[in-house]
Enzyme design. Structure first.
Site, PDB file in Angstrom:
ATOM      1  N   LYS A 182     -12.540  -4.365   2.455  1.00 33.91           N
ATOM      2  CA  LYS A 182     -11.505  -3.035   2.478  1.00 33.91           C
ATOM      3  C   LYS A 182     -11.508  -2.500   3.764  1.00 33.91           C
ATOM      4  CE  LYS A 182      -9.958   1.528   0.178  1.00 33.91           C
ATOM      5  NZ  LYS A 182      -8.695   1.774   0.704  1.00 33.91           N
ATOM      6  N   ASN A 200       2.137   1.321  10.443  1.00 37.26           N
ATOM      7  CA  ASN A 200       0.829   0.312   9.331  1.00 37.26           C
ATOM      8  C   ASN A 200       1.735  -1.335  10.607  1.00 37.26           C
ATOM      9  OD1 ASN A 200      -0.355   2.196   8.622  1.00 37.26           O
ATOM     10  ND2 ASN A 200      -0.150   1.694   6.740  1.00 37.26           N
TER      11      ASN A 200
HETATM   12  O1  PAF Z   1      -6.029   4.535   4.338  1.00 40.75           O
HETATM   13  C1  PAF Z   1      -5.364   3.821   4.137  1.00 40.75           C
HETATM   14  O2  PAF Z   1      -3.804   4.329   4.839  1.00 40.75           O
HETATM   15  C2  PAF Z   1      -4.862   2.539   3.404  1.00 40.75           C
HETATM   16  O3  PAF Z   1      -6.420   2.133   2.716  1.00 40.75           O
HETATM   17  C3  PAF Z   1      -4.662   1.426   3.919  1.00 40.75           C
HETATM   18  C4  PAF Z   1      -4.646  -0.001   3.510  1.00 40.75           C
HETATM   19  C5  PAF Z   1      -5.266   1.054   5.327  1.00 40.75           C
HETATM   20  C6  PAF Z   1      -3.310   1.286   4.074  1.00 40.75           C
HETATM   21  O4  PAF Z   1      -2.259   2.121   4.758  1.00 40.75           O
END
Ligand code: PAF
Length: 303
Positions: A182, A200
């Site tokens: 993560k 994203n």
């Molecule tokens: O912080 C975030 O926004 C989320 O963890 C991720 C997975 C990057 C998706 O936007």
């Protein structure tokens, strides 16, 4: 179970609502000390777009003393403050679960005697208005012990309670690996979307390919010293798959910058940079992005 949720952000209120729906649970909330007014009722819009209201029960010292489970859903930079204010008000048997982006070094925080877990969630949730959240995407929860000793019966009750409220949930014995995965995803998606002011999904463009490779190669070299083995291909596939699945989303760091809020950069690329420094490893790309985000934060403060 007697449960106290800390934090009125998107994830804190998502848990509050879902846990409070079960009459077997007694759920209370601790709001940030910076909150000026706390309403009597909070609103929740579920995944099917149906809105309902719930009474907001604020946790006082008496409620906290009987809490069996504390769900700490504050930003990574507020975790230390949350632990300090909680430490002498809860029983030594109350389980604490931390749910935040980035990596917090628990060795640098006040010592906690109880079992502490981390919860990694891929559920989507957003604050529509203060104290009104919407569940925007179904996801999965990974839960794993980070400090202390798990009590089997207590752990089983907690897992059932959480999995019933917000399925699906896995109790993981490899949580450190999942945390690093993560972290790598956040180290790529968060600063690149914030700096370039893009959704994203835009990171799938060819022009981001080189920087993604460089960032991940540095992260892999640091992770190795913490006992984690990743290959560039495997990690990149995961990062690009999250960028695809959350293609239209505004990352949390980009939202923080757009809303002129502090970001979690110190616990994301900053964590990589600081760990690398202590290991005498060079991570120039992670360092550069950390500095760029800090410059954006500073520019936001000055306007
Ligand atoms: O912080 C975030 O926004 C989320 O963890 C991720 C997975 C990057 C998706 O936007």
């Amino acid at each position: 179970m007697n449960i106290t949720v800390i934090g009125q952000g998107a994830i804190g209120l998502l848990w509050y609502h879902r846990l409070a729906e079960n009459s077997k649970n007694h759920v209370s909330l601790i709001c940030s000390s910076r909150t000026t007014s706390v309403p009597k009722e909070i609103k929740f819009t579920d995944i099917n777009n149906i809105t309902s209201s719930n009474v907001l029960i604020s946790a006082n010292n008496q409620i906290l003393a009987h809490a069996e489970l504390i769900l700490c859903c504050v930003k990574s930079y507020h975790v230390a403050e949350a632990i300090t204010s909680l430490k002498n008000r809860i029983g030594s048997n109350a389980i604490i679960i931390f749910c935040h982006n980035g990596m917090v070094n628990f060795k640098q925080l006040p010592n906690l005697p109880q079992a502490c877990y981390t919860l990694l969630t891929t559920h989507g949730s957003k604050v529509i208005q203060p104290f009104h959240v919407q569940h925007t995407g179904l996801g999965h929860n990974d839960l794993g012990l980070i400090t202390g000793t798990a009590q089997q019966e207590q752990q089983a009750e907690m897992v059932t309670t959480l999995a019933t409220a917000l399925p699906s949930l896995t109790l993981s014995h490899h949580i450190k690996e999942k945390q690093w995965l993560k972290l790598a995803i956040n180290c790529v998606i968060n600063p690149l979307t914030a700096i370039n002011d893009v959704e994203n999904g835009q990171l799938l463009q060819q022009k981001y390919n080189k920087i993604i490779d460089k960032l991940l190669t540095e992260i892999i070299s640091v992770a190795k010293y913490e006992g984690m083995q990743f290959s560039l291909d495997e990690l990149k596939t995961q990062v690009l798959s999250v960028a695809t699945m959350t293609g239209k989303n505004c990352s949390s760091m980009r939202s923080d910058i757009l809303k002129k809020r502090k970001t979690e950069i110190d616990y994301i690329n900053g964590y990589i940079t600081n760990t690398a420094k202590s290991l005498h490893i060079k991570v120039p790309e992670n360092e550069k992005l950390t500095l760029q985000i800090k410059a954006l934060e500073l520019a936001n403060c000055q306007h």
